[in-house]
Design a protein around this motif. Structure first.
Motif: not given
Lengths: 559, 126
Positions: A263-267, A288-295, A325-327
């Protein structure tokens, strides 16, 4: 003499005592005869015991004492003669405090005149109505009273059954909520049916409108006076295509092409575009969370979610304001899932869009995902933006929440389930423009003539050799009479007589090397299951632009 | 005795009025008859119908004839039968007038007001 006098005094006292005991015994006997006592103290070597006369009414008494309704008998002036344990529970008082008190003293003031009228009527016949009672701790219990005149032996009064409506109300509220959910589901289903129904025909028409406009435009000089009018036709076609797409999305009838996404890449990829979408006086920030998992979700759809949420936030900010915008990775636990039956417990990627704009009252908040609900002026909004978001999130197995305070702002949180699958490595595609030209043989099967002619022209202008057929039978005939190999069959999915997949199955048996590309404006088709495309199936959604079709054809041939 | 298991004081209306009545009793300016106070003890056996009828009748009687001048103590002999011995109770319900002295007993559901007036020695109009 003195001794004699003392003896006489003693005997006299003893006699008086005996007389008193005799009088008492007579009083007991007379009370028994009059039926005024119903228990005795019986003494034996182990001490006194109580013997209650149970009599024929005993089973009924047990019945009344175990009832889940309150039962009470009152004298004509409302004094409680008997009350069962259930009424004592309701009033949160011991039975002995209720017995002998006035039932009226437990009635809330606003219901006193109603209670008096009920009792008055209950003395002669029967009466029933709802009132509220006060419990000992000051709480109110809504009850239904059913009064009947009571005359047994010498007892004259009123018998009252007291039904606690609290549980019934709660059950009714739950039922109402469930019905509301069902109504909402049926409404969405109806919109889905409608959207799905019109999408097929609509998308065929739009394919022709948009396609021919673009072909005309590409043939015109830059200064051609027709350019403006034809561009307007194309724009209108695109707007109609967007609306159709939104209707399909909100009714969860979109064909999803799920892939593993960050999602970070998308944003990040959308950020420039989002800055252009919002006004200059709105400050857009991302956390954006640096450790965001993929969906695992459809890239285009999730981008649509982000854009719609940002546009919605923008429109909620009247003047200057902030939009964030936050992840983050979040866990929705079992407790949360129990409170929100539509949610499964697990790990989610959170995408939240917040604004410090005007916020919403709870009435508006309850309606924001309803299709066609809008707070914008007539003509400014379709009322489909957030319902589209809702549809996409739900179709992707996600969850959405809204927090809003009037005058303070709104935060919409989208939760998409994390996937165990790994992100595909970023493709470093050569920047050299890929050619959409080709010289292969293509079998085109499409029952809608305008679409067929358009597709044929798109492909022929790019060098392909095209054989056309308007249905499956004709396609089979054409295949048999072919000159040279057929490299690709480009076919509609839903056609009369024989569907695209059936045709593909027959031809693939004859020619396993032939590639198949489906095109459809319809969503509920044989190649889509549970809203997602069957794996390994090449598909293009109508309406498409000539370039998009040419690119897709080239991709499938080169795959 | 009053605090013994199975004895339940009726705090409700009777208690509140009793407290007010005590204030009056302590007031030296009060007329002498106002000092007269009825301390009544009703023996019951759980919720037998005569027990609850007697309690309801007693409450009403006291409100009608002894307002502000009574206290009712209810003793449930089902919970503690030993308490029957003190006042030598034979049948239930039984009402015992502890005060004013001397002790008097009334047996039955207390449904006859005239018998109550005589038995408890209450003169209407006081």
């Amino acid at each position: 003499m003195v001794e004699e006098a003392s003896l006489i005094a003693n005997l006299t006292a003893e006699n008086r005592g005996l007389e008193l005991r005799l009088a008492e015994a007579e009083a007991v006997l007379s009370a028994i005869r009059a039926g005024e006592v119903d228990a005795f103290v019986v003494s034996d070597h182990s001490g006194p015991r109580i013997h209650a006369m149970s009599g024929a009414e005993f089973p009924y008494k047990r019945l009344v004492e175990s009832m889940s309704e309150g039962a009470v008998t009152v004298s004509f002036d409302g004094i409680v003669l008997y009350c069962n344990p259930r009424l004592a529970d309701m009033l949160k008082l011991p039975i002995e405090m209720i017995s002998g008190s006035s039932l009226r003293s437990y009635v809330v003031e606003s219901d006193l005149s109603l209670f008096d009228a009920l009792l008055e009527k209950g003395r002669n016949e029967s009466s029933k109505d709802e009132i509220s009672l006060k419990t000992s701790d000051g709480a109110l219990v809504r009850v239904y009273l059913s009064m009947n005149s009571l005359e047994v032996n010498e007892v004259a009064g009123v018998s009252i059954v007291v039904t606690d409506l609290t549980e019934r109300r709660r059950a009714a509220d739950q039922l109402y909520a469930k019905e509301e959910q069902l109504r909402q589901a049926l409404k969405m289903e109806a919109i889905g049916q409608l959207a799905g129904g019109i999408a097929h025909d609509f998308n065929n028409l739009l394919t022709a409108i948009i396609g021919y406009s673009q072909m005309l435009l590409s043939g015109l000089r830059d200064d051609d006076p027709m350019r403006f009018e034809i561009s307007e036709i194309e724009r209108a076609g695109n707007r109609a295509a967007t609306l159709t797409k939104q209707l399909l999305a909100l009714s969860r009838k979109q064909v999803l092409q799920p892939e593993v996404l960050d999602l970070n890449v998308l944003v990040g990829g959308l950020e420039n575009m989002l800055h252009r979408l919002i006004r200059e006086d709105i400050c857009l920030s991302t956390h954006l969370s640096p450790v965001l998992g993929p969906v695992k979700a459809d890239r285009g759809q999730v981008e649509q979610v982000i854009v719609n949420l940002v546009v919605n936030a923008r429109d909620a900010i009247p003047n200057r304001g902030n939009l964030a915008i936050e992840t983050a990775n979040v866990t929705l636990d079992r407790v949360y899932a129990e409170e929100h039956p539509e949610v499964s417990a697990g790990q989610y990627a959170l995408l939240s869009v917040s604004d410090d704009g005007s916020g919403m009252d709870s009435k508006t908040k309850a309606l924001i995902f309803d299709p066609f609900f809008t707070t914008k002026e007539k003509g400014k909004g379709t009322g489909l933006g957030l319902s589209t978001v809702f549809g996409i999130v739900k179709q992707s197995g996600g969850h959405i929440t809204v927090h809003s305070e009037l005058g303070k702002g709104t935060t919409i949180k989208v939760f998409l389930p994390l996937t165990d699958e790994r992100l595909a490595p970023v493709e470093t595609r050569p920047l050299v423009r890929e050619s959409t030209q080709g010289s292969e043989n293509i079998l085109l099967v499409e029952d809608e003539e305008p679409v067929r002619r358009l597709v044929m022209r798109i492909l022929q202008t790019r060098g392909y050799s095209v054989v056309e057929a308007s249905d499956g039978d004709e396609a089979l005939r054409q295949y048999k009479q072919r000159q040279g190999p057929i490299h690709l069959m480009l076919t509609d999915v839903v056609m009369p007589l024989r569907s695209g997949p059936e045709l593909a199955k027959q031809l693939s048996a004859l020619d396993p090397a032939m590639k198949v590309l489906y095109m459809s404006g319809y969503t509920n088709t044989a190649i889509v299951h549970n809203g997602a495309l069957d794996p390994g199936v090449a598909y293009i959604q109508k309406p498409f632009t000539p370039d998009a079709l040419a690119k897709k054809v080239r991709d499938v041939l080169d795959a | 005795m009053k605090r013994a298991t199975g004895a339940a004081s009726l705090k409700g209306i009777g208690m509140a009025k009793q407290q007010r009545s005590k204030t009056t009793a302590n007031n030296t300016l009060a007329p002498p008859e106002e000092k007269e106070f009825w301390e009544l003890r009703l023996y019951v056996a759980g919720q037998t119908s005569k027990s609850v009828t007697a309690l309801a009748n007693l409450r009403k009687f006291c409100e009608d004839y002894l307002p502000d001048k009574y206290r009712i103590e209810v003793i449930d002999l089902l919970k503690n039968p030993q308490l029957a011995q003190g006042d030598q109770i034979l049948a239930i319900p039984t009402l015992v007038r502890k005060l004013p002295a001397p002790i008097r007993k009334l047996i039955g559901d207390l449904s006859k007001t005239d018998r109550m007036l005589v038995g408890l020695d209450v003169r209407p109009g006081i």
